[in-house]
Design an enzyme around this catalytic site. Structure first.
Site, short mmCIF file in Angstrom:
data_model
loop_
_atom_site.label_atom_id
_atom_site.label_comp_id
_atom_site.label_asym_id
_atom_site.label_seq_id
_atom_site.Cartn_x
_atom_site.Cartn_y
_atom_site.Cartn_z
N THR A 36 0.87 -1.18 0.00
CA THR A 36 0.00 0.00 0.00
C THR A 36 0.90 1.22 0.00
OG1 THR A 36 -1.66 -1.12 1.35
CG2 THR A 36 -1.75 1.28 1.35
N VAL A 48 -11.56 -7.15 0.76
CA VAL A 48 -11.21 -5.73 0.81
C VAL A 48 -10.63 -5.45 2.19
CG1 VAL A 48 -12.09 -3.36 0.70
CG2 VAL A 48 -13.03 -5.12 -0.83
N THR A 81 -1.28 1.37 7.08
CA THR A 81 -0.81 0.37 6.14
C THR A 81 -0.45 -0.88 6.95
OG1 THR A 81 0.82 -0.20 4.43
CG2 THR A 81 1.55 1.35 6.11
N GLY A 82 -0.57 -2.03 6.31
CA GLY A 82 -0.32 -3.27 7.03
C GLY A 82 -1.54 -4.16 7.00
N1 ASP Z 1 -3.54 -2.43 4.31
C1 ASP Z 1 -3.51 -3.17 3.07
C2 ASP Z 1 -4.63 -4.17 3.04
O1 ASP Z 1 -4.83 -4.83 4.05
C3 ASP Z 1 -2.23 -3.87 2.81
C4 ASP Z 1 -0.96 -3.08 3.08
O2 ASP Z 1 -0.98 -1.98 3.62
O3 ASP Z 1 0.12 -3.56 2.74
O4 ASP Z 1 -5.26 -4.32 2.03
#
Ligand code: ASP
Length: 296
Positions: free
Chosen positions: A157, A186, A208-209
């Site tokens: 992300t 999602v 993010t994560g």
């Molecule tokens: N937050 C994003 C999701 O769960 C993934 C990411 O931030 O790497 O879709």
């Protein structure tokens, strides 16, 4: 003064370079951030988001994005969009040209095509290779969260926060979601309050994560509200992360990160595990700051 934040070591500089180029051309804060995220989505060599990023379990890319304007809390988002980039630009059109907040899947794609976006194949030789490799070893040898922990990271992300004089804030996020996800899944990124939040009365936050956990925590809204109660951005992020670790058993399965900026331009971030690199750029001068889990 304009301050822009962009997540993760690898995509961050690409996002910032395009954003500052847009800013120099006189674009407003929303379009500046849109330009930053769009550049990352359109770069096929960047496996973080958009074209050439890591697909779902069917080997298809389903993209999510959102943008929020702190001036009047207007927001636009799309989720599970296939075969069109940049989805951040579709999200911005939802915000500016409809009375809705989110469009999903096939209908979001239809909306985009009606606005002049062109469908295209988002799979590249490299992401096909990684998908084939994952099919052979379903435990996953290319899990970006392992990269995230060892510091050689790109995330899945790119989240950007922006502040300009006013004060005026914008938050936005673009993602291909977790790689190898169940089709239709999602995460937090396109969800206002989870993946992004902006309110000119206070500041802005993003995440993010591991999206499921960040969403359950309403991580971005929670962090902005903590700043409203008087916490600094750093303390507000740490407060959200501590609460997640206390209440959510899966909060440390993968990194869960929040980042925030208040209207004074102070910045903070925190992560449940590992380390999180954040690019902070003030009027075009950028520095990389690393936040580690043990500080939270
Ligand atoms: N937050 C994003 C999701 O769960 C993934 C990411 O931030 O790497 O879709």
């Amino acid at each position: 003064m304009t301050t822009l934040l962009a997540t993760w070591r690898e995509p961050g500089p690409i996002a910032l370079e395009a954003a500052w180029a847009a800013r120099t051309r006189g674009l407003d804060l929303k379009s500046t951030i849109e330009a930053g995220l769009a550049a990352c989505e359109l770069d096929p060599t960047l496996i973080a988001i958009g074209l050439g990023s890591l697909p779902n379990a069917d080997g298809e890319l389903e993209l999510d994005a959102a943008i929020m304007d702190g001036r009047d809390l207007s927001a636009g988002a799309v989720c599970s969009v296939r075969g069109i980039v940049p989805v951040i630009s579709i999200a911005k059109k939802v915000m500016e040209e409809t009375r809705h907040v989110m469009l999903s899947g096939e209908q979001a794609r239809r909306f985009a095509i009606s606005k002049g976006f062109r469908p295209q194949n988002l799979m590249t030789e490299e992401n096909c290779r990684r998908y084939a490799e994952w099919l052979d070893t379903p435990e996953g040898t290319t899990d970006s969260y392992h990269h995230a922990i060892d510091g050689n990271n790109h995330g899945d992300t790119v989240t950007m926060l922006g502040l300009e004089d006013g004060p005026h804030t914008v938050a936005a996020s673009s993602t291909s979601g977790l790689q190898w996800k169940l089709p239709g899944r999602v995460g937090d990124s396109p969800i206002v309050g989870a993946g992004i939040y902006a309110d000119d009365e206070v500041g802005c936050a993003g995440a993010t994560g591991l999206g499921e956990e960040l969403w359950k925590a309403c991580a971005s809204f929670r962090t902005v509200e903590a700043m409203r109660r008087g916490l600094s951005p750093l303390e507000a992020c740490r407060d959200t992360i501590r609460q997640m670790k206390r209440r959510q058993v899966h909060a440390t399965d993968m990194p869960c990160v929040v980042l925030a900026m208040n209207t004074a331009g102070e910045v903070g971030a925190a992560t449940t595990i590992g380390e999180f690199p954040l690019w902070i750029s003030r009027d075009g001068t950028s520095e990389l700051k690393i936040y580690t889990a043990d500080e939270a």
